[in-house]
Design a protein around this motif. Structure first.
Motif, PDB file in Angstrom:
ATOM      1  N   ALA A 185      17.300 -25.361   3.385  1.00  0.00           N
ATOM      2  CA  ALA A 185      18.040 -25.913   2.240  1.00  0.00           C
ATOM      3  C   ALA A 185      18.557 -25.073   1.287  1.00  0.00           C
ATOM      4  CB  ALA A 185      17.882 -27.568   1.493  1.00  0.00           C
ATOM      5  N   PHE A 186      17.299 -23.777   0.690  1.00  0.00           N
ATOM      6  CA  PHE A 186      17.698 -23.605  -0.620  1.00  0.00           C
ATOM      7  C   PHE A 186      18.031 -21.867   0.258  1.00  0.00           C
ATOM      8  CE2 PHE A 186      13.152 -25.144  -1.736  1.00  0.00           C
ATOM      9  CZ  PHE A 186      14.012 -25.674  -2.778  1.00  0.00           C
ATOM     10  N   PHE A 238      22.315 -22.903   0.791  1.00  0.00           N
ATOM     11  CA  PHE A 238      22.829 -23.023  -1.025  1.00  0.00           C
ATOM     12  C   PHE A 238      23.264 -21.194  -1.537  1.00  0.00           C
ATOM     13  CE2 PHE A 238      19.852 -25.309  -2.993  1.00  0.00           C
ATOM     14  CZ  PHE A 238      19.156 -24.288  -4.331  1.00  0.00           C
ATOM     15  N   SER A 250      25.548 -19.729   0.909  1.00  0.00           N
ATOM     16  CA  SER A 250      27.351 -20.333   0.386  1.00  0.00           C
ATOM     17  C   SER A 250      27.633 -20.335  -0.908  1.00  0.00           C
ATOM     18  CB  SER A 250      27.163 -21.728   0.234  1.00  0.00           C
ATOM     19  OG  SER A 250      28.287 -22.374  -0.349  1.00  0.00           O
ATOM     20  N   ARG A 251      26.576 -19.851  -1.752  1.00  0.00           N
ATOM     21  CA  ARG A 251      27.073 -18.867  -3.136  1.00  0.00           C
ATOM     22  C   ARG A 251      27.024 -17.584  -3.077  1.00  0.00           C
ATOM     23  NH1 ARG A 251      22.254 -21.760  -7.168  1.00  0.00           N
ATOM     24  NH2 ARG A 251      23.016 -23.891  -5.857  1.00  0.00           N
ATOM     25  N   HIS A 291      12.299 -18.032 -11.282  1.00  0.00           N
ATOM     26  CA  HIS A 291      11.770 -19.320 -10.183  1.00  0.00           C
ATOM     27  C   HIS A 291      11.790 -20.198 -10.449  1.00  0.00           C
ATOM     28  CE1 HIS A 291      10.621 -20.252 -14.994  1.00  0.00           C
ATOM     29  NE2 HIS A 291      10.164 -21.239 -14.397  1.00  0.00           N
ATOM     30  N   LEU A 292      13.223 -20.352 -10.446  1.00  0.00           N
ATOM     31  CA  LEU A 292      14.203 -21.424 -10.386  1.00  0.00           C
ATOM     32  C   LEU A 292      15.047 -21.830  -9.071  1.00  0.00           C
ATOM     33  CD1 LEU A 292      15.112 -21.862 -14.524  1.00  0.00           C
ATOM     34  CD2 LEU A 292      12.897 -23.234 -12.944  1.00  0.00           C
ATOM     35  N   GLU A 293      14.644 -22.366  -8.214  1.00  0.00           N
ATOM     36  CA  GLU A 293      14.846 -22.118  -6.993  1.00  0.00           C
ATOM     37  C   GLU A 293      16.377 -22.549  -6.969  1.00  0.00           C
ATOM     38  OE1 GLU A 293      12.405 -24.218  -8.061  1.00  0.00           O
ATOM     39  OE2 GLU A 293      11.654 -25.152  -6.373  1.00  0.00           O
ATOM     40  N   LEU A 294      16.069 -23.579  -7.403  1.00  0.00           N
ATOM     41  CA  LEU A 294      17.769 -24.128  -7.947  1.00  0.00           C
ATOM     42  C   LEU A 294      19.061 -23.248  -8.106  1.00  0.00           C
ATOM     43  CD1 LEU A 294      16.939 -27.484  -8.146  1.00  0.00           C
ATOM     44  CD2 LEU A 294      17.725 -27.137  -5.954  1.00  0.00           C
ATOM     45  N   THR A 295      18.282 -22.663  -8.853  1.00  0.00           N
ATOM     46  CA  THR A 295      19.580 -21.551  -9.716  1.00  0.00           C
ATOM     47  C   THR A 295      19.851 -20.092  -8.630  1.00  0.00           C
ATOM     48  OG1 THR A 295      17.821 -20.020 -11.210  1.00  0.00           O
ATOM     49  CG2 THR A 295      18.720 -22.607 -12.076  1.00  0.00           C
ATOM     50  N   MET A 296      19.297 -20.435  -7.639  1.00  0.00           N
ATOM     51  CA  MET A 296      18.954 -18.560  -7.248  1.00  0.00           C
ATOM     52  C   MET A 296      19.897 -18.607  -6.238  1.00  0.00           C
ATOM     53  SD  MET A 296      14.602 -18.142  -5.506  1.00  0.00           S
ATOM     54  CE  MET A 296      13.190 -18.478  -7.071  1.00  0.00           C
ATOM     55  N   PHE A 334      28.137 -21.392 -12.800  1.00  0.00           N
ATOM     56  CA  PHE A 334      27.971 -20.845 -11.857  1.00  0.00           C
ATOM     57  C   PHE A 334      29.984 -20.910 -11.167  1.00  0.00           C
ATOM     58  CE2 PHE A 334      28.935 -21.554  -7.269  1.00  0.00           C
ATOM     59  CZ  PHE A 334      28.504 -19.767  -6.479  1.00  0.00           C
TER      60      PHE A 334
END
Lengths: 309, 523
Positions: free
Chosen positions: A122-123, A126, A129-130, A202-207, A287
């Motif tokens: 999932a990471f 996205f 996509s980003r 280290h924040l996987e959701l912001t990468m 973003f």
């Protein structure tokens, strides 16, 4: 030195020096945060360490996942040989055209995004996509800022551009500065720096970039990291030698080349410090604010272009 | 001793409680409990502190369910309870009092009592690998034996529609944080639904309380949520001190304020730094870590423990502050405050930082009220609640303190609540140092004997929010039941609501602005 010799020298120069500049940015950032920081050679050690490590490859990975690192790394060093690093000679290389360079970069971005999605993580999804969102919006600013130079030099060959800009009078420099600002914004977006991406998070959701290479390990990760360092140096060198092309060697003689290397390293050091300063004084943008910045880059390039044409 | 008259205004008609200390405890019939609680909660405006159960079947009773209500400013607790003699069902209050939901689900999971009428009775904390018919807080559960692994099913809420996809995150994360699983349903980058699955740090704390010797339970309380060691121990001590009627020396009361505020200061500095770091503002991040470290070193110097462990004892504190150390601490804190103010001033100058904080992770006021949100998150939406003033303990009643509130409920508000509280903590410590009474700092070594068959409530405002201990003793004065309510247990319920509508890359920032404890929730 023969043209081939020079080309070969450039081929080695980028991968040899690029980790150093990553190390310098990290070191300066650490200092600005009251930390001592790792040595500037740490990125070399990291790459070496990764080359010695075992790999874990997902059972769902296809050929794209395993071949992408080689392709992306190869593209990054090939591009290193195709842009003016030390001298404005070498005009005859096939890749020296600005459109070729920009779209070969796009090709490696494309494969990077594919590799990110390949394992179904999932990471990675996205991240890709980003990355594509940012890459698509960056393209305009990047191409048009370089086009502004091309119109000034009446050529789309990067070596010719470097030669032409260096002989420009100071009065004609206003549009070049505008184009440079546009280029810097594109540079930050393309190389995954602030305010677009945080290479230290280290924040996987912001990468963005880190999310795409999250599944890689061992040698392939080393190649990916190294390629990213190459790309960073490549963009810095483009900025340094197209917009401020002073210090380029006039001949291909060894003393002139050594002097040119000194000038290049000095210019890149200045750029590194500026990037580190920017990253230390700014928070990452939300973003959905990034497109605004990228449009600004595009519009600045257009203004520069309209002043020139 | 409090007389029954001080309770008079808070006792609903038909409820005949027994008065013990600051508690009014009494049985209510199963059919009337909903009405009594409605009266206490809505008509009399009391705060629900916890709902918890006990298993007294082996003592000839049944299950008892306690509804603990607190009277703010009065430090009184009204505790109606129901007895379930031969049924495993109790009436759910959730449809009337929303914040009862998590407590009821917890009772269901750990006692096997089902809340009749609960709109969505899913198990809490225990996972699908825990057998559905084993209930760890029942007395017949053998805590030393590992139950057989089950293969159940955990159902997340699902969002369906074109372009919706799910992102599973955790329980293992890229950074060094506690384990928790988050399930995002997103459309593009926008979060449509966010659900947290916790319980990875469940370690049977409440069961351990019933089995450890009394002297060890304090160490257990200190380890419920490591970064809140002191205040957890303090809340527990206060409950135990009610049962022993140990007189806490006044000097100890002041020292408890000082240590508790040092803990708050260290953690708030850390959170302020981490909130800035999570926006990518690395300057703020490293300054926060540095400011925290200064306090941690003072903790170590004063007590020998960076986390202030082993400081609280039943009847006082084990570590005193010498006048010289006090003077040095005073000077150090004044310097710390100047340092802190400078860092905040620089941060406030950064538009890119403030832009990230504003309007991010907004928590609705009514939602916060309905969920009974406590602590920093509650004060950030304008809920003026702080146990230090509402249920004054230690020496807080004698020291100047103003509740820090903000009103927007976004990350910026939670950031500023912490900034204000850090400043008021410094002021509190300085005032406490100045007025530190002479004398002993604990009642000294003596055998602590608890009153039999009694209940007690211990309350303290940890840096995250209000910590509640509900303690009940058995026939021999042993600890028959210790219910721990960490503020995180309440606040986790709204994290998903605060995340909804934001973009995925903002979630780590929102999560950090709440900074809830996984360990304290999972127990």
């Amino acid at each position: 030195m023969s043209l081939f010799g020079l080309w070969f020298l450039q081929l080695l120069l980028v991968p040899a020096l690029s980790p150093l500049f990553i190390g310098i940015v990290r070191r300066v950032k650490a200092r600005l945060q009251n930390r001592v920081g790792a040595r500037v050679t740490q990125p070399y050690r990291d790459i070496l360490k990764l080359f010695r490590k075992d790999e874990v490859v997902s059972a769902d990975a296809s050929w794209i996942f395993s071949s992408a690192p080689y392709l992306i790394f190869a593209v990054s060093i090939l591009l290193g040989a195709s842009i003016p690093l030390l001298s404005a000679h070498l005009t005859a290389t096939v890749l020296g055209d600005l459109l070729t360079v920009v779209y070969v970069i796009a090709l490696s971005t494309f494969f990077l995004a594919l590799a990110g999605m390949d394992t179904g993580n999932a990471f990675g999804g996205f991240g890709s996509s980003r990355e594509m969102t940012v890459a698509a919006l960056t393209e305009g600013g990047l191409i048009f800022s370089l086009l502004a130079l091309a119109f000034t030099a009446h050529s789309s060959n990067l070596f010719v551009i470097a030669g032409a800009i260096s002989s420009l009078s100071l009065l004609a420099f206003t549009p070049i500065i505008l184009a440079f600002v546009a280029f810097v914004i594109a540079l930050l977006a393309e190389t995954g720096r602030f305010p677009f991406d945080n290479p230290a998070t280290h924040l996987e959701l912001t990468m963005i970039h880190e999310a795409m290479i999250l599944e890689y390990s061992g040698k392939k990760l080393a190649l990916m990291e190294w390629a990213a360092a190459n790309k960073f140096m490549l963009f810095l060198a483009l900025g340094a030698n197209l917009f401020f092309p002073w210090g380029l060697a006039a001949s291909a003689s060894p003393p002139a080349l050594i002097l040119a290397l000194g000038a290049l390293v000095f210019k890149l050091l200045v750029f590194c410090v500026l990037v580190a300063l920017l990253e230390s004084s700014l928070a990452k943008f939300r973003f959905f604010r990034l497109p605004d910045l990228l449009f600004m880059s595009f519009i600045l390039s257009l203004i520069a272009l309209s002043l020139i044409v | 001793m409090l007389s029954s008259s001080s309770f008079a205004a808070y006792i609903p008609p038909g409820f005949k409680p027994k008065f013990e200390g600051n508690l009014a405890t009494g049985a209510v019939s199963v059919s009337e409990i909903a009405g009594v609680c409605h009266d206490l909660y809505f008509t009399r405006g009391l705060e629900l502190k916890t709902i918890t159960a006990t298993d007294e079947r082996n003592r000839g009773g049944g299950f008892r369910i306690f509804y603990v209500f607190g009277v703010p400013k009065q430090n009184l607790f009204i505790i109606p309870y129901i007895v379930l003699a031969d049924t495993a069902e109790f009436p759910s209050l959730t449809k009337d009092i929303h914040e009862a939901s998590s407590y009821e689900r917890r009772i269901m999971t750990f006692f096997g009592l089902s809340p009749a009428g609960h709109p969505h009775p899913r198990p809490l904390i225990l996972h699908e690998n825990w057998p559905a018919d084993v209930f760890p807080l029942r007395q017949d559960f053998n805590w030393q034996e590992r139950p057989a692994a089950a293969r159940g099913n955990y159902e997340f809420y699902r969002v369906e529609g074109e372009g919706i996809y799910e992102i599973p995150v955790g329980p293992v994360h890229a950074g060094i944080i506690e384990p928790g699983h988050f399930r995002f349903s997103v459309a593009g980058e926008e979060i449509m639904l966010l659900e947290a699955k916790l319980g990875y740090k469940h370690k049977g704390i409440e069961k351990l309380f019933e089995n450890l010797p009394l002297a060890s339970t304090l160490r257990l309380a200190e380890r419920i949520s490591g970064d809140t060691s002191f205040t957890h121990a303090l809340a527990f001590c206060q409950a135990i001190e009610q049962l022993t009627e140990l007189p806490v020396p006044r000097r100890a009361a002041y020292l408890r304020v000082i240590f508790s505020e040092l803990e708050r200061l260290a953690n708030h500095a850390n959170d302020i730094g981490f909130i800035m770091l999570d926006t990518g503002y690395s300057f703020g991040g490293s300054q926060g870590a540095r400011l925290r470290e200064v306090i941690m070193r003072w903790n170590e110097r004063l007590t020998g423990s960076r986390f202030l462990r082993g400081v609280n004892v039943f009847g006082g504190v084990a570590k005193d502050i010498t006048p010289e150390a006090g003077n040095e601490l005073e000077a150090a804190l004044q310097a710390w405050q100047r340092d802190f103010d400078q860092v905040i001033a620089i941060a406030e100058d950064s538009h890119s930082l403030l832009n990230r904080l504003e309007d991010t992770g907004k928590l609705d006021y009514q939602l916060a009220v309905d969920h009974g949100i406590v602590g920093v998150a509650g004060r950030a939406v304008g809920l003026k609640k702080d146990a230090r003033l509402d249920y004054p303990y230690a020496a807080y009643a004698e020291l100047p303190l103003e509740i820090a509130v903000e009103k927007d409920g976004d990350v910026r508000s939670r950031f500023y609540v912490r900034v204000k509280e850090a400043r008021s903590s410094v002021a509190l410590i300085l005032a406490a140092l100045k007025n530190l009474p002479r004398g002993e700092c604990s009642v000294g070594e003596q055998r602590v004997k608890l009153a039999r068959n009694r209940c007690a409530v211990g309350l303290a405002e940890g840096w995250r929010g209000e910590i509640v201990y509900f303690v009940m003793t058995g026939d021999t004065g042993d600890l028959a039941r210790v219910d721990v309510r960490d503020p995180s247990f309440v606040n986790w319920a709204v994290l998903g609501h605060a995340g909804r509508g934001n973009v995925v890359p903002d979630f780590p920032l929102i999560n950090k602005s709440f900074n809830l404890s996984y360990s304290g929730n999972d127990l």
